[in-house]
Write a protein that holds these residues in place. Structure first.
Motif, PDB file in Angstrom:
ATOM      1  N   LEU A  84       0.700  -1.337   0.050  1.00 39.78           N
ATOM      2  CA  LEU A  84       0.069   0.027  -0.137  1.00 39.78           C
ATOM      3  C   LEU A  84       0.691   1.236   0.035  1.00 39.78           C
ATOM      4  CD1 LEU A  84      -2.909  -0.811   2.385  1.00 39.78           C
ATOM      5  CD2 LEU A  84      -3.134  -0.883  -0.144  1.00 39.78           C
TER       6      LEU A  84
ATOM      7  N   GLU B  29       3.986   1.590  -1.233  1.00 40.89           N
ATOM      8  CA  GLU B  29       4.411   1.368  -2.675  1.00 40.89           C
ATOM      9  C   GLU B  29       3.102   2.145  -3.762  1.00 40.89           C
ATOM     10  OE1 GLU B  29       5.592  -2.314  -4.548  1.00 40.89           O
ATOM     11  OE2 GLU B  29       7.768  -1.877  -3.674  1.00 40.89           O
ATOM     12  N   ALA B  30       2.123   1.605  -3.402  1.00 43.57           N
ATOM     13  CA  ALA B  30       0.987   2.393  -4.277  1.00 43.57           C
ATOM     14  C   ALA B  30       0.836   3.814  -3.972  1.00 43.57           C
ATOM     15  CB  ALA B  30      -0.467   1.460  -3.828  1.00 43.57           C
ATOM     16  N   ALA B  31       0.951   4.183  -2.575  1.00 43.20           N
ATOM     17  CA  ALA B  31       0.896   5.587  -2.531  1.00 43.20           C
ATOM     18  C   ALA B  31       2.141   6.368  -2.889  1.00 43.20           C
ATOM     19  CB  ALA B  31       0.919   5.809  -0.878  1.00 43.20           C
ATOM     20  N   HIS B  32       3.171   6.007  -2.968  1.00 40.97           N
ATOM     21  CA  HIS B  32       4.517   6.329  -3.759  1.00 40.97           C
ATOM     22  C   HIS B  32       4.255   6.599  -5.164  1.00 40.97           C
ATOM     23  CE1 HIS B  32       7.009   6.649  -0.338  1.00 40.97           C
ATOM     24  NE2 HIS B  32       7.077   5.450  -0.259  1.00 40.97           N
ATOM     25  N   ASP B  33       3.569   5.700  -5.784  1.00 43.04           N
ATOM     26  CA  ASP B  33       3.347   5.448  -7.159  1.00 43.04           C
ATOM     27  C   ASP B  33       2.418   6.566  -7.531  1.00 43.04           C
ATOM     28  OD1 ASP B  33       3.716   3.883  -9.651  1.00 43.04           O
ATOM     29  OD2 ASP B  33       1.315   3.702  -9.471  1.00 43.04           O
ATOM     30  N   LEU B  34       1.121   6.998  -6.592  1.00 45.34           N
ATOM     31  CA  LEU B  34       0.407   8.061  -6.828  1.00 45.34           C
ATOM     32  C   LEU B  34       0.930   9.184  -6.385  1.00 45.34           C
ATOM     33  CD1 LEU B  34      -2.575   5.673  -5.726  1.00 45.34           C
ATOM     34  CD2 LEU B  34      -2.271   6.434  -8.072  1.00 45.34           C
ATOM     35  N   GLY B  35       2.080   9.465  -6.399  1.00 48.23           N
ATOM     36  CA  GLY B  35       2.757  10.788  -6.161  1.00 48.23           C
ATOM     37  C   GLY B  35       2.819  11.331  -4.523  1.00 48.23           C
ATOM     38  N   ALA B  36       2.602  10.273  -3.836  1.00 44.68           N
ATOM     39  CA  ALA B  36       2.892  10.775  -2.201  1.00 44.68           C
ATOM     40  C   ALA B  36       4.242  10.488  -1.903  1.00 44.68           C
ATOM     41  CB  ALA B  36       1.845   9.729  -1.214  1.00 44.68           C
ATOM     42  N   SER B  37       5.183  11.673  -1.238  1.00 48.25           N
ATOM     43  CA  SER B  37       6.285  11.251  -0.817  1.00 48.25           C
ATOM     44  C   SER B  37       6.081  10.484   0.395  1.00 48.25           C
ATOM     45  CB  SER B  37       6.766  12.683  -0.672  1.00 48.25           C
ATOM     46  OG  SER B  37       6.295  13.105   0.535  1.00 48.25           O
ATOM     47  N   ARG B  38       7.620   9.989   0.937  1.00 45.24           N
ATOM     48  CA  ARG B  38       7.603   9.214   2.095  1.00 45.24           C
ATOM     49  C   ARG B  38       6.528   9.654   3.149  1.00 45.24           C
ATOM     50  NH1 ARG B  38      11.171   5.335   3.356  1.00 45.24           N
ATOM     51  NH2 ARG B  38      12.081   4.833   1.559  1.00 45.24           N
TER      52      ARG B  38
ATOM     53  N   ARG C   5       4.317  11.925   3.209  1.00 43.63           N
ATOM     54  CA  ARG C   5       2.913  11.933   2.792  1.00 43.63           C
ATOM     55  C   ARG C   5       2.045  10.553   2.806  1.00 43.63           C
ATOM     56  NH1 ARG C   5      -0.466  15.914   2.920  1.00 43.63           N
ATOM     57  NH2 ARG C   5      -1.697  14.948   0.954  1.00 43.63           N
TER      58      ARG C   5
ATOM     59  N   ARG D 293      -1.085   9.606   4.999  1.00 38.29           N
ATOM     60  CA  ARG D 293      -2.235   9.463   4.449  1.00 38.29           C
ATOM     61  C   ARG D 293      -2.633   7.714   4.641  1.00 38.29           C
ATOM     62  NH1 ARG D 293      -3.490  11.787  -1.119  1.00 38.29           N
ATOM     63  NH2 ARG D 293      -5.638  11.549  -0.504  1.00 38.29           N
ATOM     64  N   VAL D 294      -1.656   7.134   4.511  1.00 37.40           N
ATOM     65  CA  VAL D 294      -1.944   5.787   4.548  1.00 37.40           C
ATOM     66  C   VAL D 294      -1.537   4.681   5.795  1.00 37.40           C
ATOM     67  CG1 VAL D 294      -1.562   3.522   3.251  1.00 37.40           C
ATOM     68  CG2 VAL D 294      -1.667   5.717   1.792  1.00 37.40           C
TER      69      VAL D 294
END
Lengths: 352, 293
Positions: free
Chosen positions: B193, B195-204, B206, B210-211
């Protein structure tokens, strides 16, 4: 930048571990993927296809070589600074968020105003026909619905390239067939490059504009599905994709070959000594005994609805599959001797 | 027994109900009853006194010599200090517990079991002994005080007998209660999850905000509750490491039942503490229900 490749991978190598435990996962891989192309990395598990996808997404860093997306070098860029999005094998939807919030995740990160996010999320959900599920949570959705949400989430930020990591492998066969068609339509609608990873050769052939067959960290063959199927250059590629008959033969000078049983035929080649010839089951013909290039005995015949598949024993002990699509034509009896006609244009000379 | 299923069920439940009534219900009723009585002779309670709310009124007001009631904040200050001390301890436990739990979740099976063992080992030691150990570490000639004194530009800093010492002692005692629920959440956490957040533009950071943190929230809430509530009633640590200077609610209650021999007032304080804990738990439950909806 319309003339540059969507994804350009140059001499990329990647290994895991150190010292004696080190494993080379990718060996000097180079690929150019065009704009709006549906490109598939096909291979068995452990061939390096997923690692290559993760390198493009930015989850792994290449040991050597460079990766650029839309002409921009991203070799060292973190995943959140790359204009690509991924559809994960297990979907990786955020369980604490609604469908809407999942799809809008990337847009919030881009600090888009709320009304524009709402509009864009609506668009993305409409694209995958999931508007009525906007308020649900991922746990309340079926596998196919989760798949659609994952697609919408990855498409919502309008990436330059969509990476799909075996996205259909968790679905049952019927749903998988439906989603294949939908993926293809979606790609046309979204107008972006799709990079698809799968171990399913049929899926690869159905969906792709071009396929790269990988094994042991290398790309063995790359080309349109038809070329890969009809003109495999490697024994592995021929064997991995569909059924194929492999015949050990001997290369003779002046573009001739000697088949087992001694028959000689002319066939263009640049090889010497022992070679492997490949022919698809549907390209060989059943002839009268003593005619054709090989002699065989019919062992078994299977009726598949659209075709008959004959299993034949060759004189040298090997077996041969032959697909007969003319169901009304003459059918050899089990146990009978037949000749096999191998048209020169259907025979491929393989590299090992 | 009879064939009546309702009666049969009641029969099977009797041992459990009797245990609860005898060991939890009865003492609670007794406590509330005593809190309404008056201080007695040698026994600490005057059982014949007429029930009144006098002890509760004493918490905030006292009778002046001319009979008027004036506000007395000394107990309220102690109450507030207890809440703040417990909150500080909870914050510190979260600060130290979160990285440990995260790190543990990433270990191999065997290493995790070892870490769980190491974290639970202090429980096998008496609380008093553990607090005396801190007493030795923190006192003026202890190694920590010496070390701090040698690097501090303003000379030696008193580490013992203050609120900080109490917070250190409490955090040390209750840290496992924070780590264990957090660890159970992180152990089940699907790292893809992030990785998915990083993939969608969230920095470490963030992606954590958010997750990871929202998904870990039930563990954070459970751990905070498990640390905050026993901290409110703690009395060994404040007595030893606070040197009796910084009293907490637990110390006052202990004093009323011990030295002061004023059981009814002690009972009233205990009921207030209980009510305070109940409020925290109910607030937490309401907040969690709102989140789930």
């Amino acid at each position: 930048m319309t003339d540059s490749s969507a994804v350009s991978i140059r001499s990329v190598s990647k290994g895991f571990g150190r010292g004696t435990a080190a494993v080379r996962v990718l060996e000097n891989v180079s690929v150019e993927i065009g704009q709006r192309e549906f490109f598939t990395l096909l291979g068995p598990s452990g061939c390096g296809k997923t690692t290559l996808l993760r390198l493009i997404a930015g989850f792994e860093t290449a040991d050597q070589g460079s990766i650029s997306i839309d002409g921009q070098d991203v070799t060292q860029a973190p995943p959140f600074r790359r204009p690509v999005n991924t559809v994960f094998q297990n979907y990786a939807l955020f369980p604490h968020m609604t469908v809407e919030q999942n799809v809008g995740f990337a847009l919030v990160e881009q600090q888009m105003p709320a009304d524009r996010i709402r509009a864009r999320v609506g668009e993305a959900l409409e694209m995958v026909r999931m508007q009525s599920f906007a308020r649900r949570r991922p746990a309340e959705l079926s596998g196919g619905q989760q798949q659609r949400v994952a697609l919408a989430r990855a498409l919502a930020p309008r990436p330059r390239v969509l990476l799909l990591d075996e996205p259909l492998s968790a679905l049952d066969l019927k749903l998988r067939k439906e989603m294949q068609i939908e993926l293809k339509l979606l790609q046309a609608e979204a107008g972006i490059t799709f990079l698809f990873v799968t171990h399913d050769q049929e899926e690869a052939l159905t969906l792709s504009d071009r396929v790269a067959v990988m094994q042991g960290g290398r790309i063995l063959q790359m080309g349109p599905p038809r070329d890969i199927y009809e003109a495999p250059t490697h024994r592995f590629v021929a064997d991995f994709i569909g059924d194929i008959n492999l015949i050990e033969a001997e290369a003779l000078p002046d573009n001739a070959v000697r088949l087992p049983g001694g028959t000689q035929m002319s066939l263009p080649h640049k090889a010497r000594g022992r070679i492997t010839l490949a022919i698809r089951p549907e390209r060989a013909r059943i002839l009268a005994p003593e005619a054709g290039q090989l002699q065989a005995q019919v062992i078994h015949t299977a009726y598949l609805g659209t075709a008959l598949v004959h299993k034949l024993a060759l004189a040298d002990g090997g077996t041969f599959l032959l697909r007969q699509s003319d169901l009304d034509g003459p059918q050899p009896a089990i146990g009978s001797q037949v000749g096999l006609g191998l048209p020169a244009e259907a025979l491929r000379v393989l590299a090992q | 027994m009879t064939g009546n299923p309702a009666l049969r069920r009641l029969g099977l439940l009797t041992p459990a109900l009797a245990t609860i009534a005898l060991l939890i219900g009865l003492p609670l009723i007794l406590l509330i009853w005593i809190s309404l009585l008056q201080k007695g002779g040698s026994s600490g309670v005057d059982w014949n006194a007429a029930p009144s709310l006098g002890n509760y009124i004493r918490l905030a007001w006292e009778e002046d010599f001319d009979g008027t009631m004036i506000l007395n904040t000394s107990y309220l200050v102690i109450l507030l200090r207890s809440v703040l001390q417990a909150a500080l301890t909870t914050g510190l436990s979260l600060l130290f517990g979160l990285p440990v739990a995260l790190w543990m979740a990433g270990l191999s099976r065997g290493q995790r079991d070892l870490m769980l063992l190491l974290i639970t080992i202090p429980f096998w030691t008496n609380l008093l002994v553990r607090n005396y150990a801190w007493l030795i570490i923190l006192r003026e000639d202890g190694w920590l005080a010496q070390a701090v004194g040698s690097v501090s530009p303003i000379g030696p800093i008193p580490l013992l007998y203050n609120d900080l010492a109490v917070a250190i002692g409490l955090t040390y005692s209750f840290l496992p209660f924070m780590i264990l629920p957090l660890y159970t959440v992180f152990e089940k956490f699907d790292w893809r999850l992030l990785e998915a957040a990083h993939d969608l533009g969230a920095s470490r950071s963030r992606a954590l905000r958010r997750v990871l943190i929202p998904i870990a929230m039930p563990g954070i809430a459970a751990g905070s509750l498990l640390v905050f509530i026993p901290c409110l009633g703690a009395f060994v640590t404040p007595a030893l490491l606070g040197g009796g200077k910084t009293l907490m609610l637990g110390n006052i209650i202990q004093m009323q039942f011990g030295a002061s021999r004023n059981w009814p007032f002690g009972a009233a304080l205990a009921v207030v503490l209980l009510a305070l804990m109940l409020i925290v738990m109910v607030a937490m439950a309401i907040w969690r229900n709102r989140r789930v909806r």
